[in-house]
Structures are given as C-alpha cells and as structure tokens.
Design an enzyme around this catalytic site. Sequence first.
Site, PDB file in Angstrom:
ATOM      1  N   ASP A 159      26.333 -97.505  31.382  1.00 24.76           N
ATOM      2  CA  ASP A 159      25.302 -98.359  30.793  1.00 24.76           C
ATOM      3  C   ASP A 159      25.355 -99.688  30.944  1.00 24.76           C
ATOM      4  O   ASP A 159      25.974-100.350  30.907  1.00 24.76           O
ATOM      5  CB  ASP A 159      24.787 -97.073  29.204  1.00 24.76           C
ATOM      6  CG  ASP A 159      23.646 -97.790  29.096  1.00 24.76           C
ATOM      7  OD1 ASP A 159      22.297 -97.892  30.234  1.00 24.76           O
ATOM      8  OD2 ASP A 159      23.704 -98.137  27.749  1.00 24.76           O
ATOM      9  N   ASP A 201      21.681-102.111  29.215  1.00 22.79           N
ATOM     10  CA  ASP A 201      21.410-102.598  28.514  1.00 22.79           C
ATOM     11  C   ASP A 201      22.132-102.198  26.615  1.00 22.79           C
ATOM     12  O   ASP A 201      21.965-100.285  27.053  1.00 22.79           O
ATOM     13  CB  ASP A 201      19.671-102.991  28.509  1.00 22.79           C
ATOM     14  CG  ASP A 201      19.209-103.445  27.212  1.00 22.79           C
ATOM     15  OD1 ASP A 201      20.511-104.715  27.584  1.00 22.79           O
ATOM     16  OD2 ASP A 201      18.056-104.242  27.797  1.00 22.79           O
ATOM     17  N   ASP A 241      25.293 -96.131  24.745  1.00 23.26           N
ATOM     18  CA  ASP A 241      24.990 -96.973  23.433  1.00 23.26           C
ATOM     19  C   ASP A 241      23.819 -95.941  22.735  1.00 23.26           C
ATOM     20  O   ASP A 241      23.619 -96.084  22.185  1.00 23.26           O
ATOM     21  CB  ASP A 241      24.526 -98.151  22.908  1.00 23.26           C
ATOM     22  CG  ASP A 241      23.200 -98.302  23.929  1.00 23.26           C
ATOM     23  OD1 ASP A 241      23.392 -98.358  25.010  1.00 23.26           O
ATOM     24  OD2 ASP A 241      22.153 -98.836  23.102  1.00 23.26           O
TER      25      ASP A 241
END
Length: 267
Positions: free
Chosen positions: A13, A15, A210
């Site tokens: 991932d 951002d 995240d």
Amino acid sequence: MKSVRDFDLFLLDMDGTIYLGNDLFPETPGFLEAVRRKGARYVFLTNNSSKNKQSYVEKLNRLGIAATEEDVFSSGDATAIWLRENGYQSMYLVGNTALKGLFEKEGFLITENDPDCVVLGFDTELTYEKLCKAHDLLRAGKTWICTHPDLVCPMEAGRTIPDTGAMIRLLEASTGRHPDYIIGKPNKIIIDAALSLYHGTREKTCMVGDRLYTDIAVGKNAGIGSILVLSGETSLEDYENQQEFHADFVYPTVGEIGKELGVRIEE
C-alpha cells in the site's frame, strides 16, 4: 509463516504505509533497499483506479523513490486482467480519462451499444448522463463489475472525497442490484491478478498496509501473508481493541520490517 524473511513478493500500500500525503516516511528507502538486497520484489499496489501508472511513478520519483510503471499495480490493471481472462471484450465504462486509456490500451472496446458489461471505476469526471446510461444497462441485466469498493478517497489535510463505493451505493439504490464482481481490496481478485502478472506464490507473498479492512482483510481473503504497519490509519490501540482482522505481523513502520529482513536501515 514464521518470519517476514520467508516472503519474496511484497505488495505495498502507498499512502499511510510508505508515505503520508506528500511526505515520504524516512524509513521507506531503507526498507525498499532491504527488500532488494534480499533478492525479493516489491510492487506498489493501490485500489485507486482514477490515476494511471505514470501518475504514481511521477509521485514516487518526486519523493525520491526510483520506480517504473512495472512497479505499480492498480485495481484498474487487475480489472483489465480479470476481464480478459473471463472473455469480456467490450464495456460501458463509468470512469475517467485515465481509466478509459488503460482499457483501450489493453484492447477493450468502450461502447454504449450492447456492451458485454458495465465497469464502474473511480470516476472523477462523473456526469449524470453516465449514471443514467449505466442505470439503464444494469436494469437491462448487463454484468456489473467495479474496480474497488472504497467509499471515500483520502485527500490532503484530512479531507476525503466520494470514491467508487459511494457510486456503487447510488446505483444499487436506483437499480435494486448489487455488483456482480468487485475487483479491488479487500477482494481476492486483485491479488490473484497480481500473482499472475508478477509470478508470485501465495505462500511467499504478503500485503503490507495500514488499513485493517482493506490491506489486512485482503491478506486473509486471498490466502497470502499480511503485515500491518502503524504509520497510517490504524493505531496499536485500534488493532488490539478489535477482533475481526488479524495480521500475521504488526510493525510500527516499514523500517522495522527492513530490519527483520537482516539489512540495517540507515537513519
């Protein structure tokens, strides 16, 4: 899976994982170097189907990360692979110019006249006319495929904007239908496509991110490893206070993953 050293394909991932907004996490370069030194591969994987590969390459390069288009994989790319593998040749597209270009480059016909399916992506150029046409085709029974289910897309300074998932809900309300297929995280189709393209195996591939409900969930759904980093949306308290999503590994940042790979991270 006993150690992160057992992985040889890291799906990353972006951002909240390797950068936040326009700021690169200081641990990121060392982590990427550790993956390379190990002889493994990393791929930047995103649900966002509103941008082309070059847009991400340019941002990564601006942040100091050397990347090419081969290093970026989106839900749009995964959708194209899935459509081809399942025999679709034409579509009515609710998507922006970048997504249209991706599908046309892959040889798909974009048409309003009896398409094989309706494809809904993150359309930042959405018009009421597009919605009405999609509504008519879905009511007529055309197969409905969506690039990803995210309700909102994060922007700068904590702002969000409506994403594909919000558009899905609008068309669900007007047509009484649910999508036939959703490609992106947390659904396994995007991982299946990535494994096919990058010649990975489930046993040695992991998703690093995240977000619990996309990054960690897709690990379980696709049968690959999952690594949660606490540098973005999810805090350790958030993780410990829920029972639904269980990561194989949890680290404060990607820098700690790099250290586990046996390569010293330069500060």
